[in-house]
Design an enzyme around this catalytic site. Sequence first.
Site, PDB file in Angstrom:
ATOM      1  N   HIS A  25      -4.049   3.287   3.705  1.00  0.00           N
ATOM      2  CA  HIS A  25      -3.079   3.467   2.618  1.00  0.00           C
ATOM      3  C   HIS A  25      -2.819   2.197   1.816  1.00  0.00           C
ATOM      4  CE1 HIS A  25      -1.736   7.629   3.491  1.00  0.00           C
ATOM      5  NE2 HIS A  25      -2.226   7.334   4.680  1.00  0.00           N
ATOM      6  N   ASP A  63      -0.921  -3.246  -4.564  1.00  0.00           N
ATOM      7  CA  ASP A  63      -0.418  -2.016  -3.965  1.00  0.00           C
ATOM      8  C   ASP A  63      -1.607  -1.087  -3.731  1.00  0.00           C
ATOM      9  OD1 ASP A  63       1.543  -0.232  -3.064  1.00  0.00           O
ATOM     10  OD2 ASP A  63       2.860  -0.670  -4.759  1.00  0.00           O
TER      11      ASP A  63
HETATM   12  P1  ADQ Z   1       4.795   2.278   0.172  1.00  0.00           P
HETATM   13  O1  ADQ Z   1       4.484   0.840   0.159  1.00  0.00           O
HETATM   14  O2  ADQ Z   1       5.994   2.671   0.925  1.00  0.00           O
HETATM   15  O3  ADQ Z   1       3.560   3.126   0.722  1.00  0.00           O
HETATM   16  P2  ADQ Z   1       4.923   3.807  -2.456  1.00  0.00           P
HETATM   17  O4  ADQ Z   1       3.597   4.415  -2.665  1.00  0.00           O
HETATM   18  O5  ADQ Z   1       5.460   3.226  -3.692  1.00  0.00           O
HETATM   19  O6  ADQ Z   1       4.960   2.620  -1.410  1.00  0.00           O
HETATM   20  O7  ADQ Z   1       5.885   4.925  -1.904  1.00  0.00           O
HETATM   21  C1  ADQ Z   1       7.225   4.706  -1.746  1.00  0.00           C
HETATM   22  C2  ADQ Z   1       7.952   6.031  -1.562  1.00  0.00           C
HETATM   23  O8  ADQ Z   1       9.265   5.719  -1.155  1.00  0.00           O
HETATM   24  C3  ADQ Z   1       8.026   6.836  -2.836  1.00  0.00           C
HETATM   25  O9  ADQ Z   1       7.838   8.175  -2.571  1.00  0.00           O
HETATM   26  C4  ADQ Z   1       9.453   6.568  -3.324  1.00  0.00           C
HETATM   27  O10 ADQ Z   1      10.052   7.649  -3.986  1.00  0.00           O
HETATM   28  C5  ADQ Z   1      10.204   6.280  -2.039  1.00  0.00           C
HETATM   29  N1  ADQ Z   1      11.288   5.332  -2.333  1.00  0.00           N
HETATM   30  C6  ADQ Z   1      11.193   4.056  -2.750  1.00  0.00           C
HETATM   31  N2  ADQ Z   1      12.411   3.537  -2.982  1.00  0.00           N
HETATM   32  C7  ADQ Z   1      13.301   4.503  -2.699  1.00  0.00           C
HETATM   33  C8  ADQ Z   1      14.734   4.608  -2.746  1.00  0.00           C
HETATM   34  N3  ADQ Z   1      15.504   3.613  -3.165  1.00  0.00           N
HETATM   35  N4  ADQ Z   1      15.296   5.766  -2.365  1.00  0.00           N
HETATM   36  C9  ADQ Z   1      14.527   6.783  -1.959  1.00  0.00           C
HETATM   37  N5  ADQ Z   1      13.198   6.755  -1.919  1.00  0.00           N
HETATM   38  C10 ADQ Z   1      12.583   5.638  -2.276  1.00  0.00           C
HETATM   39  C11 ADQ Z   1       2.221   2.874   1.193  1.00  0.00           C
HETATM   40  C12 ADQ Z   1       1.356   1.949   0.340  1.00  0.00           C
HETATM   41  C13 ADQ Z   1       1.276   2.497  -1.076  1.00  0.00           C
HETATM   42  C14 ADQ Z   1       0.751   3.933  -1.072  1.00  0.00           C
HETATM   43  C15 ADQ Z   1       1.507   4.780  -0.058  1.00  0.00           C
HETATM   44  C16 ADQ Z   1       0.849   6.141   0.123  1.00  0.00           C
HETATM   45  O11 ADQ Z   1       1.885   0.642   0.338  1.00  0.00           O
HETATM   46  O12 ADQ Z   1       0.433   1.673  -1.876  1.00  0.00           O
HETATM   47  O13 ADQ Z   1       0.892   4.491  -2.358  1.00  0.00           O
HETATM   48  O14 ADQ Z   1       1.567   4.155   1.207  1.00  0.00           O
HETATM   49  O15 ADQ Z   1      -0.509   6.005   0.468  1.00  0.00           O
END
Ligand code: ADQ
Length: 457
Positions: free
Chosen positions: A155, A362
Amino acid sequence: MSRLIIVSNRVSTPSATGAQGGLAVALQAALREYRGIWFGWSGETTEQFDGRINFQRVEGVTTATIDLEEQDVEEYYNGYANRTLWPLFHYRIDLAEYERGFAGGYQRVNDRFADTVLPLIEPDDVLWVQDYHMFPLGQALRDRGCANRIGFFLHIPWPPRRLLATLPEAAELTRTLLAYDVVGFHTEEWLDAFRDFAVVELGATEQDGVLRLDGRSVRLLVDPIGIDAQEFITASRSTPARLMFRRMREAAVGRDLIVGVDRLDYSKGLEERFLGYERFLQEHPEERKEVTLLQIAPPSRGTVESYQRIRSSLEGMAGRINGAYADVDWVPIRYVNQGYSRDMLAGIYRAARIGLVTPLRDGMNLVAKEYVAAQDPEDPGVLILSRFAGAAAQLDVGAVLVNPYSAEEMSDAIILALKMPLNERIERWRAMMVNVEAEDVLWWRQRFTDALEAVAV
Ligand code: ADQ
């Protein structure tokens, strides 16, 4: 049809509140379809590891979890996963900590996972291992005689060869991936970097997407993860979303909102984002009271020092910028440290004229896609996206791409987005939305399980 066993660090059980991410929902749907099991760490610790499995069945999904010892959590999770691999794989060798104790604990926990999951595996089962916590699991299972089809999905990014070479266990770790039948990445770039290391450092060969080494062959797959677009569109029309939208617009009192939503993590480029925004305030004094930046960043991994540092650094920066520019009736940055439900997030995204998604690195970044899905088709906002997020490979069709290290580029992008005429906003949004809807999380999951099922046993 074969049964599917998903293995990941943590397991997500279906929740009645709908407070889960798209990934958890998609994996649960896959498990229902394949009558499978989701196996992982419970998040709890135990005095002495005994391999006892706690089975649960909720809404047609079976989960199987184990407790780990305190020392396991320290070395495997807080140590190797969060303090070694996460920073290194996000190109931050300045933050990566290389400790043999971490590496040893990481291997031990993977062996424990292998020992406990093995008796659950039936001859026709297909296994799908998730993420960087579990690189050696496939190899550990093969060592124990498991001949099933096993896939692995990463991921996060795969770092360039010369950066990865700084990790003492780099060759060993990369070699363990050859134990899988399919290895998936979000982008061509991460796949290329993996192949480069395997070919140059390990002497593997590659042809037509199949990597070969020491009699093993593994199919490499680019499989960008998406969101549950339909669910998110529905969420953006829900009552909590509408209420939140109204609250946001009222609080903005006619100003344009710029929103950032991230886990509080140094890979997300939050300090650089604040500097870029400050640059914009300096260069465009006429815009000062016309905009507000709302940054939502709930703390994560709070026991790791680098996370405590970024937290206090951001608080300091927000205070300094607000101190320098705020007036009695306006603050430039609203910095919020809490999480919100998906419905509420959808309302927040929809109320924002600009979605500012500027990670330094990312794997994908799902916030970018959620922002797009939540927009009003008649009056969509503009996505400003880091060119170093995996999402840029798909959303470059409509996002304003920036180099997040350049405060000037970020400032230029903000003013461009604020001045962008409606017809251009709609055009850019539509191009992105086509992708967000077509390559959604179900598409991602299907693409991976299809590749895995196509492997000859
Ligand atoms: P993450 O690094 O956690 O995931 P991301 O893909 O941006 O990053 O997902 C974050 C999730 O958390 C989103 O669904 C978002 O809505 C939720 N989120 C963030 N802040 C929030 C808040 N304040 N309140 C509620 N929800 C919140 C890892 C990798 C990424 C990759 C994913 C999936 O680092 O690059 O996209 O896995 O493979």
